[in-house]
Write an enzyme that holds these catalytic residues in place. Structure first.
Site, PDB file in Angstrom:
ATOM      1  N   LYS A  54       0.561  19.884   0.085  1.00  0.00           N
ATOM      2  CA  LYS A  54      -0.113  18.635   0.221  1.00  0.00           C
ATOM      3  C   LYS A  54      -1.366  19.016   0.737  1.00  0.00           C
ATOM      4  O   LYS A  54      -2.272  18.442   0.376  1.00  0.00           O
ATOM      5  CB  LYS A  54       0.652  17.616   1.240  1.00  0.00           C
ATOM      6  CG  LYS A  54       1.992  16.848   0.741  1.00  0.00           C
ATOM      7  CD  LYS A  54       2.853  16.203   1.456  1.00  0.00           C
ATOM      8  CE  LYS A  54       3.974  15.898   0.808  1.00  0.00           C
ATOM      9  NZ  LYS A  54       5.149  15.317   1.597  1.00  0.00           N
ATOM     10  N   GLN A  98       6.248  13.972   7.940  1.00  0.00           N
ATOM     11  CA  GLN A  98       7.153  14.708   6.684  1.00  0.00           C
ATOM     12  C   GLN A  98       8.655  14.435   7.125  1.00  0.00           C
ATOM     13  O   GLN A  98       9.061  14.590   8.401  1.00  0.00           O
ATOM     14  CB  GLN A  98       6.927  16.106   6.723  1.00  0.00           C
ATOM     15  CG  GLN A  98       7.782  16.901   5.724  1.00  0.00           C
ATOM     16  CD  GLN A  98       7.433  16.433   4.278  1.00  0.00           C
ATOM     17  OE1 GLN A  98       6.348  16.374   3.887  1.00  0.00           O
ATOM     18  NE2 GLN A  98       8.458  16.225   3.482  1.00  0.00           N
ATOM     19  N   ASP A 121       2.804   6.800   2.432  1.00  0.00           N
ATOM     20  CA  ASP A 121       4.181   6.942   1.845  1.00  0.00           C
ATOM     21  C   ASP A 121       4.865   5.593   1.544  1.00  0.00           C
ATOM     22  O   ASP A 121       5.723   5.452   0.666  1.00  0.00           O
ATOM     23  CB  ASP A 121       5.112   7.640   2.861  1.00  0.00           C
ATOM     24  CG  ASP A 121       5.546   9.323   2.467  1.00  0.00           C
ATOM     25  OD1 ASP A 121       5.162   9.374   1.326  1.00  0.00           O
ATOM     26  OD2 ASP A 121       6.010   9.958   3.263  1.00  0.00           O
TER      27      ASP A 121
END
Ligand code: NAD
Length: 296
Positions: A54, A98, A121
């Protein structure tokens, strides 16, 4: 019939190119550099690989990448304090924590502490509600990438029968909402669904997000249907460690009209859509028009 193979790698590259173009414009015309902060708690090897990837791709499209690596025994209070700091940082337009988090941390609490407009997200309860009511939201990356590929292949999805196999909060449910938003007739199948084969056989679009290697055989697929295989499963085959999807690609490709392979299908789209969401968040934060084709 041999299905058209939907090339997720090439598609993701085209999304990243679009993102990079917007980033250049934001820098040149507005003096703004979009920034993505990624928070990793602990040393889960798979998470470390994702976070590295990422960060690398964020920099490659010209954005700022802020990585925060915290020890596995970080307290909830310290993690929440970091999220609060990132919420208030004007250089940060997207925040990603994460998952999974170590067991002693409450994932729902942490995700819901992210400012919804920076929740790239799309897991914050406000974004889930906005998506569910058809309002502008941050859309989870994997379903967004899947929707982009479906729109690209079909043009309009209106009136098509779609089945989503899997009802998770990160893939199945938001995928179903997006397909409904595009006027599909949507069925959500799951582990308790009776006669899954029959349900799948009726569908013009099949999205498989289960996590069971090759569980959908070709003879469940309606001839000409489009198959989006989200599953990523590592198995042993002929003495080798290989990745396969939730769909039996070998038999499904002879029946489907189009199909995503594993690897090289949905997988590469997920990070590309994370970058897309970050640019979208940056434009919204600065009252600028949103990039076209990068949102739901
Ligand atoms: P999950 O375990 O949270 O959910 C799986 C779902 O499958 C559940 O809702 C369950 O009801 C359903 N299910 C289980 N057994 C079933 C059966 N026999 N028949 C029908 N449905 C059944 O998983 P998830 O997080 O949604 O991920 C699903 C798959 O997608 C995994 O393989 C994961 O690795 C993959 N994934 C890929 C990406 C990507 O970037 N391509 C992103 C996220 C997840």
């Amino acid at each position: 019939m041999t299905a058209q193979i939907i090339d997720g790698k090439a598609f993701a590259a085209s999304v990243r190119e679009k993102v990079a173009g917007h980033v250049t414009r934001l820098k040149e015309e507005n003096g703004i550099t979009p920034g993505l902060a990624v928070v990793l708690v602990g040393e889960d090897p798979a998470s470390q690989v994702y976070v590295r990837s990422k960060g690398k791709q964020t920099v490659e499209v010209g954005m700022n990448s802020f990585e925060h690596k915290l020890d596995a025994d970080t307290s909830e209070a310290d993690l929440l304090a970091l999220v609060e700091q990132l919420n208030n940082d004007p250089e940060v337009h997207g925040i990603l924590v994460q998952l999974p988090l170590p067991k002693h941390l409450n994932e729902d609490l942490v995700i819901n502490s992210i400012a919804p407009e920076k929740d790239v997200d799309g897991f914050h309860i406000s974004n889930v509600g906005l998506l569910g009511t058809g309002q502008k939201s941050m859309v989870p990356c994997t379903p967004l990438g899947s929707l982009m590929m479906l729109r690209d292949h079909h043009g309009s999805l209106s009136g098509l029968d779609a089945v989503v196999i899997g009802r998770s909060n990160i893939v199945g449910k938001p995928m179903a909402q997006l397909l409904l938003g595009d006027s599909c007739t949507v069925t959500i199948a799951h582990s308790r669904t009776k006669d899954l084969a029959d349900v799948v056989r009726r569908a013009d679009i099949v999205v498989a997000a289960v996590g069971r290697p090759e569980m959908v055989p070709g003879d469940w697929i309606k001839p000409g249907a489009t198959v989006i295989d989200v599953g990523i499963n590592r198995i042993e085959r002929d003495g080798k460690n290989v990745l396969v999807g939730d769909v039996d690609f070998a038999s499904a490709k002879d029946v489907a009209g189009a199909i995503t392979p594993v690897p090289g299908g949905v997988g590469p789209m997920t990070i590309a859509c994370l970058l897309a969401n970050t640019v979208t968040a940056c434009c919204r934060a600065n009252g600028l028009s949103e990039p076209e084709g990068l949102t739901a």
